[in-house]
Scaffold this active site. Structure first.
Site, mmCIF file in Angstrom:
data_model
loop_
_atom_site.group_PDB
_atom_site.id
_atom_site.type_symbol
_atom_site.label_atom_id
_atom_site.label_comp_id
_atom_site.label_asym_id
_atom_site.label_seq_id
_atom_site.Cartn_x
_atom_site.Cartn_y
_atom_site.Cartn_z
ATOM 1 N N ARG A 116 -6.993 -4.796 -8.676
ATOM 2 C CA ARG A 116 -5.651 -4.286 -8.969
ATOM 3 C C ARG A 116 -5.119 -4.738 -10.328
ATOM 4 O O ARG A 116 -3.910 -4.859 -10.520
ATOM 5 C CB ARG A 116 -4.660 -4.668 -7.858
ATOM 6 C CG ARG A 116 -5.082 -4.179 -6.476
ATOM 7 C CD ARG A 116 -5.219 -2.657 -6.422
ATOM 8 N NE ARG A 116 -5.751 -2.233 -5.143
ATOM 9 C CZ ARG A 116 -7.032 -1.910 -4.916
ATOM 10 N NH1 ARG A 116 -7.911 -1.951 -5.905
ATOM 11 N NH2 ARG A 116 -7.434 -1.526 -3.742
ATOM 12 N N SER A 143 0.959 0.393 -0.583
ATOM 13 C CA SER A 143 0.686 -0.995 -0.211
ATOM 14 C C SER A 143 1.613 -1.936 -0.963
ATOM 15 O O SER A 143 1.674 -1.907 -2.194
ATOM 16 C CB SER A 143 -0.771 -1.344 -0.520
ATOM 17 O OG SER A 143 -1.651 -0.586 0.278
ATOM 18 N N GLU A 166 1.935 -6.115 -4.889
ATOM 19 C CA GLU A 166 1.181 -5.037 -5.509
ATOM 20 C C GLU A 166 2.145 -3.992 -6.058
ATOM 21 O O GLU A 166 1.890 -3.357 -7.072
ATOM 22 C CB GLU A 166 0.220 -4.402 -4.500
ATOM 23 C CG GLU A 166 -0.722 -3.385 -5.116
ATOM 24 C CD GLU A 166 -1.840 -2.984 -4.170
ATOM 25 O OE1 GLU A 166 -2.098 -1.779 -4.066
ATOM 26 O OE2 GLU A 166 -2.441 -3.877 -3.542
#
EC number: 1.3.1.98
Length: 301
Positions: free
Chosen positions: A173, A222, A292
């Protein structure tokens, strides 16, 4: 250009694209919350973007499809940059796809599938745009951008760069873009495949998302990254946070790594609930969850 912005007074160069002062950002986000941008700039094309990056006098915050984003209630100071029509082209090649930063991930997957190219099906399960996917090395369903990215073109104050995937140091990520860099387009590798098998894989991804995620709610994807060796949702569930409510925000009952705006949430409700979940998980398991979802702007006074 919006009539409300007079370039003689604005700290950015004349653009052929659209510029708005005090533009509402909340309606553009998937959560539908948040304050305005001091200035919202949508350059017409790469040349327009480069002009802005070279001469802007205010800090620049880049947003994409705003699917994984909380805009705080006090709004965002400076320039909010959003790439639009001039950055949405998708070109299919024999062994890959070149896509503009504003193209939706799912659209790129669909173009590849229509051409009988396999390997990009996972993009159909990521709610966002290509610029954001490259910037955060987005992934889902067993694959991530790092697996298929050849290169990205990145606009900077010094000009347009073509950067090989290895130079971006893609990790979970994360990517390492050049300072102040804005992804404008990228090339993804793919391989010839059976159209029926590709379509079946994408259908399975859609069905899985529908079954396990609150895709029809006001959510942001998410919320927290998976810590090494763990699933964020399982840690949240074990800490007793499934369904937890704060103001108009709720931890999804369906998938507890998703936050929901149940209708009247503020950005503060969502962020404070997320931080409460982080604290509960830390107390229960000793593991610190990392956001995130990107959070930008300032809290309301």
């Amino acid at each position: 250009m919006s009539a409300s912005v007079h370039m003689a007074d604005a700290p950015l160069p004349p653009l052929r694209g659209r510029v708005q002062a005090g533009a509402a950002l909340g309606p553009a986000t998937w959560f539908r919350v948040g304050g305005p941008a001091e200035l919202l700039a949508r350059p017409a094309d790469v040349d327009d973007l480069l002009r802005l990056l070279r001469r802007a006098e205010l800090p620049i915050t880049v947003i994409g499809a705003a699917s994984n984003l909380i805009v705080r209630d006090g709004g965002v100071r400076g320039i909010v940059l959003r790439l639009a029509r001039g950055f949405g082209d998708v070109e299919v090649e024999a062994d890959g796809v070149v896509a503009g930063a504003a193209a939706l991930d799912a659209t790129v997957a669909e173009h590849a599938a229509a051409a009988g190219l396999s390997g990009l099906e996972f993009l159909s399960g990521i709610p966002g745009s290509i610029g954001g996917a490259v910037a955060m090395n987005a992934g889902a369903y067993g694959a991530e951008v790092a697996d298929v990215l050849d290169w990205a073109e990145i606009a900077t104050a010094d000009g347009l760069l073509r950067v090989r995937a290895a130079e971006l140091r893609l990790s979970y990520r994360r990517s390492q873009l050049p300072p102040g860099g804005v992804v404008t387009r990228a090339r993804f590798r793919a391989v010839p495949g059976e159209k029926a098998a590709i379509a079946a894989r994408m259908a399975a991804i859609r069905e899985s998302r529908e079954a396990t995620q609150p895709v029809r709610a006001r959510t942001g994807g998410s919320t927290f990254a998976n810590p090494p060796g763990h699933k964020a949702w399982a840690l949240i569930d074990a800490a007793g946070c499934r369904g937890r409510v704060l103001g108009g925000a709720q931890v999804s009952e369906k998938h507890c790594n998703f936050l929901l705006n149940t209708g009247e949430a503020t950005a503060a409700d969502l962020e404070d609930l997320g931080d409460a979940v982080r604290a509960a998980v830390l107390a229960h398991s000793g593991i610190s969850l990392e956001w995130e979802i990107k959070r930008i702007g300032e809290r309301a006074a």
